[in-house]
Design an enzyme around this catalytic site. Structure first.
Site, PDB file in Angstrom:
ATOM      1  N   LYS A 110       0.842  -1.201   0.000  1.00  0.00           N
ATOM      2  CA  LYS A 110       0.000   0.000   0.000  1.00  0.00           C
ATOM      3  C   LYS A 110       0.875   1.248   0.000  1.00  0.00           C
ATOM      4  CE  LYS A 110      -3.862   1.924   2.734  1.00  0.00           C
ATOM      5  NZ  LYS A 110      -4.674   1.685   3.960  1.00  0.00           N
ATOM      6  N   SER A 187      -9.370   1.496   3.432  1.00  0.00           N
ATOM      7  CA  SER A 187      -8.629   2.290   2.465  1.00  0.00           C
ATOM      8  C   SER A 187      -7.606   1.490   1.651  1.00  0.00           C
ATOM      9  CB  SER A 187      -7.889   3.421   3.184  1.00  0.00           C
ATOM     10  OG  SER A 187      -6.988   2.905   4.147  1.00  0.00           O
ATOM     11  N   SER A 211      -9.481  -0.873   7.469  1.00  0.00           N
ATOM     12  CA  SER A 211      -8.916  -0.679   6.133  1.00  0.00           C
ATOM     13  C   SER A 211      -8.234  -1.882   5.512  1.00  0.00           C
ATOM     14  CB  SER A 211      -7.943   0.502   6.148  1.00  0.00           C
ATOM     15  OG  SER A 211      -8.642   1.712   6.285  1.00  0.00           O
TER      16      SER A 211
END
Length: 511
Positions: A110, A187, A211
């Site tokens: 990420k 996210s 997330s």
């Protein structure tokens, strides 16, 4: 620090067991569309070790598929040259024979997790070209183990949301591989989309309020939120100041994968602990708090209750006891912490990462996504400053006490609930996160609705694991989560292995 030989032996033995499994064709990719990765990380590693494939061919196939599926917007940065060079070193033996337990495994990271050889943008314009001075510690563990990072994945801007509808010009909304008109969750939506689409088998996300787990649920993958507790020895992953932050109290890096075994493998490498084994389910006591099961989308309710029945048939004891007042108590903690701590945490991150010439105000000014812009309006005004100390010193301990009492008084191994109350809603290309409807009802805020079940455990600092429960009639994945007491991560992963054996894994999307 030298590598512990016994540690390598434990993982090598685990990986060798997977070599006996039937492997799909792993030759050169000749079709117009690069084929998905083999079904698990252990199969890829076993194939590289047994010379059925090279690290270079595995990495090249992953990069080709990432490039061919670029319309998913799963990536912000593809590390083509760096990844192929790393794979070549592994193949040529310059890093030693089988440089580590993950040698040659392509993974994704990420783009809010620091990498010293790639930018870390946080998905926001002010940090688009930001280059941290060093890796996050979890990244160092994966690099040392021989993992090859093929790229940095897209995310909800600054990780402030659960849709991954990033409206920054260089990012764009991440799309769900099962239906490109829908969100993948967030996210960590880019990591989830890359795994679900068969680009890689596993990677890293981060989790503040859901997330890793929300995108896992919406893409048919697996996501772990490790224990955080009160920090210190209770924190399972230690990445201080090396991840673009929301909240030092709540943030943690978390592994994501196609299977529970993939997630457990990354967890084992990062924590330096032995690979987990399956926990027998018969006699295990799982709490069923009614509040988590209320107000569900019809399809989610059908799928998760069917999964629950299968677990009961396997001998799991389902304990129907509610957690009164939990959501109300969580509300006294959630925003006061998440919308106050960035005021100090983001400048501390910039300083520790040696990202110079950029301030918190610069970041706030250039935010592109309206929903995140709104959140930062509250942050910059310190709208929750007056409530913060009470939230940290009184309300959060009270929330943790609710969980401690619930686990103890009911002699529970874990809590079981739907990860999200609905399957993936449609992308909102205007606001980034607007409204949705449950069962045709009145519109409700997407963020508040989709984070309902994952947020309380996040604020309490307990671990949670989301895994595949089944598919809706419309072909969308549904997730089921188990949460446990602080420090029960290994048990959760062991339970997850056994639950997955019963419920199965998600069918691949039709790409």
């Amino acid at each position: 620090m030298t590598e512990d030989p016994s540690r390598r032996d434990v993982l090598t033995s685990t990986i060798s067991l997977a070599a006996a499994a039937a492997l799909p064709s792993l030759g050169p990719v000749n079709s117009a569309m690069a084929q998905p990765m083999p079904s698990s990380a252990t199969k890829i590693i076993a194939a590289i070790r047994s010379k059925k494939m090279t690290a270079t061919s595995a990495v090249k196939a992953a990069i080709e598929r990432a490039e061919q599926l670029k319309d998913l917007n799963a990536f912000i940065f593809i590390n083509k040259d760096g990844a192929l060079a790393a794979a070549a070193e592994i193949d040529e033996g310059r890093s030693g024979p089988f440089a580590g337990p993950l040698a040659g495994l392509p993974i994704v990271i990420k783009d809010n997790i620091n990498t010293a050889d790639m930018p870390t943008s946080g998905g926001t314009p002010a940090l688009q070209n930001a280059q941290p001075a060093r890796n996050a510690p979890s990244m160092d563990k994966l690099f040392k183990a021989g993992a090859v990072i093929i790229g940095k994945t897209n995310l909800h801007e600054l990780a402030f949301g659960i849709t991954s509808t990033n409206l920054s010009s260089f990012a764009g909304p991440v799309k769900n591989p099962y239906d490109k008109t829908r969100i993948p969750g967030g996210s960590s939506g880019g990591t989830a989309a890359a795994i679900a689409a068969g680009i890689v088998t596993c990677g890293l996300g981060s989790d503040t309020g859901g997330s890793t787990r929300i995108p896992a649920a919406l893409t048919g993958t697996v996501g772990l939120r490790p224990s955080v507790g009160n920090g210190g020895a209770q924190r399972r992953y230690n990445d201080p100041d090396m991840v673009v932050p929301i909240s030092h109290t709540r943030d943690t890096v978390g592994p994501m994968g196609r299977t529970v075994a993939d997630v457990a493998l990354l967890d084992s490498v990062i924590t330096g602990t032995p690979m987990v084994t399956a926990e027998p389910l018969r006699g295990k006591r799982l709490g069923i708090p009614a509040a988590f099961w209320a107000g569900l989308d019809h399809d989610v309710e059908v799928v998760t209750k069917a999964a629950r029945a299968k677990l009961a048939d396997a001998g799991v004891v389902l304990v129907d006891v509610d957690m009164p007042g939990l959501f109300e108590q969580n509300a006294k903690v959630s925003f006061p912490v998440a919308l106050h701590e960035p005021i100090a945490d983001i400048p501390a991150y910039l300083k520790a990462s040696q990202i110079n010439g950029i301030t918190l105000a610069d970041i706030a000014e250039k935010i592109a996504s309206p929903d995140v812009k709104g959140a930062f309006g509250a942050i910059m005004a310190d709208a929750f400053g007056a409530a913060y100390q009470d939230a940290i010193t009184v309300q959060r301990p009270a929330l943790q006490k609710i969980y401690e009492t619930y686990f103890r008084d009911n002699n529970l191994d874990a809590i079981l609930f739907p990860t999200t109350v609905a399957p993936a809603p449609e992308i909102d290309p205007v606001k980034g996160s607007g409204e949705m409807s449950i069962n045709g009802g009145a519109p409700v805020p997407t963020f508040d609705t989709m984070i309902r079940n994952t947020d309380p455990g996040s604020n309490a600092g307990i671990p949670g694991l989301s895994l595949f429960a089944g598919m809706t009639p419309g072909g969308l994945p549904v997730g089921l989560e188990i949460d446990g007491p602080v420090g029960s991560d290994v048990k959760l992963l062991g339970l997850g292995l056994s639950i997955e054996a019963i419920l199965g894994t998600a069918p691949p999307p039709k790409m």
